[in-house]
Design a protein around this motif. Structure first.
Motif, mmCIF file in Angstrom:
data_model
loop_
_atom_site.group_PDB
_atom_site.id
_atom_site.type_symbol
_atom_site.label_atom_id
_atom_site.label_comp_id
_atom_site.label_asym_id
_atom_site.label_seq_id
_atom_site.Cartn_x
_atom_site.Cartn_y
_atom_site.Cartn_z
ATOM 1 N N HIS A 115 -4.963 2.184 6.116
ATOM 2 C CA HIS A 115 -4.556 3.442 6.100
ATOM 3 C C HIS A 115 -5.283 4.092 5.458
ATOM 4 O O HIS A 115 -4.739 3.432 3.804
ATOM 5 C CB HIS A 115 -3.061 2.960 6.113
ATOM 6 C CG HIS A 115 -2.342 2.122 6.445
ATOM 7 N ND1 HIS A 115 -1.359 2.516 8.012
ATOM 8 C CD2 HIS A 115 -1.912 0.949 7.389
ATOM 9 C CE1 HIS A 115 -1.393 2.493 9.477
ATOM 10 N NE2 HIS A 115 -1.520 0.641 9.017
ATOM 11 N N GLN A 118 -3.342 5.977 2.038
ATOM 12 C CA GLN A 118 -2.753 5.494 1.153
ATOM 13 C C GLN A 118 -3.285 4.682 0.396
ATOM 14 O O GLN A 118 -4.290 4.295 -1.017
ATOM 15 C CB GLN A 118 -2.025 4.613 1.708
ATOM 16 C CG GLN A 118 -1.116 3.177 1.046
ATOM 17 C CD GLN A 118 0.396 2.264 1.984
ATOM 18 O OE1 GLN A 118 -0.671 2.551 3.145
ATOM 19 N NE2 GLN A 118 0.476 1.309 1.161
ATOM 20 N N ARG A 122 -4.278 4.597 -4.161
ATOM 21 C CA ARG A 122 -3.830 3.388 -4.850
ATOM 22 C C ARG A 122 -5.286 3.575 -5.492
ATOM 23 O O ARG A 122 -5.349 3.499 -6.755
ATOM 24 C CB ARG A 122 -3.975 2.022 -4.209
ATOM 25 C CG ARG A 122 -3.873 1.003 -4.790
ATOM 26 C CD ARG A 122 -3.641 -0.008 -4.050
ATOM 27 N NE ARG A 122 -5.453 -0.383 -3.230
ATOM 28 C CZ ARG A 122 -5.127 -1.658 -2.305
ATOM 29 N NH1 ARG A 122 -4.041 -1.960 -2.034
ATOM 30 N NH2 ARG A 122 -6.266 -1.281 -2.150
#
Length: 147
Positions: A115, A118, A122
């Motif tokens: 992913h 995501q 982060r």
């Protein structure tokens, strides 16, 4: 304590803790981490193995130094550099369409079906925290030396 100092303290403890945790997981499972590094297809196997052996210790030491405020400028520089390299490697894998395990938190990330958005967010947040702490340390006056 001023709000800015509280925010920097929280950032310092959180970033240091994340790197200590991630590094410790990688130390425990160095062979799997070496495979995760090699899956990025950026380095030969021997380099991937060397990085897998030494990088986690650097993460843990820099995280500890950041939390303990020992050599804080060096710790923040190391964490900023590592965060930037992680973000670049992740972006490279994303652009090349690789479906890889990030390798960031060892056993947690053995799933495939990366992913990337995501993970990118982060890693960008970690980089932003590291840069913020680096700039705060860089701007801090040097401690006076008493004879």
């Amino acid at each position: 304590m001023a709000p800015a100092k509280i925010i920097l303290l929280i950032l310092r403890l959180a970033l240091g803790g994340v790197f200590i945790y991630a590094g410790a997981l990688k130390i425990v499972d160095a062979p799997e981490f070496a495979r995760a590094i090699h899956n990025y297809q950026l380095t030969p196997q021997v380099i991937s193995t060397l990085v897998a052996v030494y990088l986690p210790w650097l993460e843990v030491l820099a995280g500890l130094a950041l939390i303990a405020r020992r050599l804080p400028l060096g710790a923040t520089l190391a964490l900023t550099t590592m965060s930037a390299v992680f973000l670049i490697a992740l972006t490279s894998a994303w652009l090349r369409g690789l479906d890889i395990s990030c390798g960031c938190f060892s056993k947690e990330e053995h799933k495939i079906q990366t992913h990337f958005p995501q993970l990118f967010l982060r890693d960008a947040a970690l980089l932003a925290a590291a840069v913020t702490l680096f700039l705060a340390e860089f701007r801090r006056p040097a401690p006076s030396r008493q004879p």
